[in-house]
Design a protein around this motif. Structure first.
Motif, short mmCIF file in Angstrom:
data_model
loop_
_atom_site.label_atom_id
_atom_site.label_comp_id
_atom_site.label_asym_id
_atom_site.label_seq_id
_atom_site.Cartn_x
_atom_site.Cartn_y
_atom_site.Cartn_z
N ILE A 93 5.63 18.22 12.15
CA ILE A 93 4.92 18.12 10.88
C ILE A 93 5.00 16.68 10.40
O ILE A 93 6.07 16.06 10.50
CB ILE A 93 5.53 19.05 9.82
N THR A 94 3.91 16.16 9.90
CA THR A 94 3.91 14.82 9.30
C THR A 94 3.46 14.91 7.85
O THR A 94 2.48 15.60 7.54
CB THR A 94 2.97 13.87 10.07
N LEU A 95 4.19 14.24 6.97
CA LEU A 95 3.75 14.08 5.59
C LEU A 95 3.19 12.67 5.45
O LEU A 95 3.86 11.70 5.81
CB LEU A 95 4.92 14.28 4.61
N ALA A 96 1.99 12.57 4.94
CA ALA A 96 1.33 11.27 4.82
C ALA A 96 0.50 11.25 3.54
O ALA A 96 0.30 12.28 2.90
CB ALA A 96 0.46 11.00 6.04
N PHE A 97 0.04 10.06 3.19
CA PHE A 97 -0.72 9.91 1.94
C PHE A 97 -1.91 8.99 2.16
O PHE A 97 -1.96 8.22 3.12
CB PHE A 97 0.18 9.35 0.83
N THR A 98 -2.84 9.11 1.24
CA THR A 98 -3.97 8.20 1.24
C THR A 98 -4.33 7.88 -0.20
O THR A 98 -4.01 8.64 -1.12
CB THR A 98 -5.18 8.80 1.97
N TYR A 99 -4.97 6.72 -0.40
CA TYR A 99 -5.35 6.26 -1.73
C TYR A 99 -6.87 6.34 -1.91
O TYR A 99 -7.61 6.36 -0.93
CB TYR A 99 -4.91 4.82 -1.93
#
Length: 301
Positions: free
Chosen positions: A144-150
């Protein structure tokens, strides 16, 4: 390849000393025991028992197989128990890769919930930022990967990944505690257009430039750092202002720094990513559910 049923029957014949006793112990008929032992001898390619009066003794091949039978049955039992535990969500190993502010907020609470409800599920933690963290998932280095975007940043998501929304994280302007704008409830970027800025990670800097360009100015970036504590310390010393997600302030807030929500509101989006086929793995699905529960409680921070 030996039939596991035949090994179990053979082990019982050796333990009880006769076909009839093994039949009673296993609930079989004696002819059924005889047929299974003949089938096993065909698999071995040699007789396993030698008649000795009314009893049986092991042949040389039977002695060799007997030495391994208990270990084979023990390994099979352990494997069955492990698989049963995995399918019943009592055990499993899940590797989670996350960015720093998730590691210090969402992830610890998720692990605490898992420890209380499903202590057999083990979580291994990896630390990385997108987009590299997504590539680590594709390469099989994590589950599982937790990532973000703006806003304004277009994230490429490989087709084999499933994107699961977790939360929207309000962006906040950090000011020295004595700053005139600290008396306001919210701050607009144009209010701090003439300030010097302290920028964060590459993705955060890109978003800062994008947000400021939308408001018609280019920020003067005096310092850059990936260290959230260092960034706040610089703001506290009056070296500049900064913009960070509110999630950061859930675990880290310098006593001489104040945060004011950005107006109009701007938010980064946080997602969990997983390979599509891994959604069917019970332990992985469980961790995802706990992550969603924890993240929902942090929405609107």
């Amino acid at each position: 390849m030996f039939d596991s049923r035949h090994i179990k029957t053979f082990h019982e014949v050796v333990r009880t000393g006769s076909y009839s006793a093994a039949a009673r112990a296993l609930g079989y008929t004696q002819p059924a025991i005889t047929q299974q032992m003949k089938a096993l001898e065909r698999e071995v390619g040699s007789p396993l028992f030698i008649r000795a009066g009314r009893g049986l003794r092991l042949s040389e091949a039977g002695e060799a197989l007997s030495r391994h039978a208990a270990a084979i049955l023990g390994s099979m039992s352990a494997a069955q128990e492990q698989i049963h535990a995995l399918t019943r969500l009592r055990a499993g190993r899940v590797r989670v890769c996350a960015f720093p502010s998730a590691h210090t907020t969402i992830v610890p609470e998720t692990m605490a919930r898992l420890a209380a409800r499903h202590p057999g599920v083990r979580v291994d933690l990896l630390d990385d930022e997108p987009p590299e963290s997504l590539q680590r998932l594709v390469r099989g280095e994590c589950d599982i990967t937790l990532a973000f975007t703006y806003p304004g940043l277009h994230e490429y998501v490989p087709d084999e990944l499933v994107e699961i929304p977790l939360l929207e994280d309000q962006l906040t302007v950090l000011l020295p505690a004595g700053h005139p704008l600290a008396r306001r409830r919210t701050v607009q970027l144009t209010d701090v257009a003439q300030e010097r800025w302290i920028a964060g990670c590459l993705r955060c800097r890109a978003n800062l430039l994008h947000e400021c360009a939308e408001q018609g100015f280019a920020p003067e970036i005096a310092f850059t750092t990936d260290d959230g504590l260092a960034l706040q310390a610089m703001v506290a010393e009056g070296l500049g202002v900064a913009m960070v997600p509110a999630l950061v302030l859930n675990f880290l807030c310098h006593p001489r720094v104040t945060g004011r929500p950005l107006q109009p509101a701007s938010r980064r989006k946080v997602f969990a990513y997983v390979l599509r086929e891994h959604l069917r793995i019970p332990a992985t699905a469980l961790v995802l559910e706990e992550l969603k529960t924890v993240a929902a409680n942090k929405s609107g921070c």
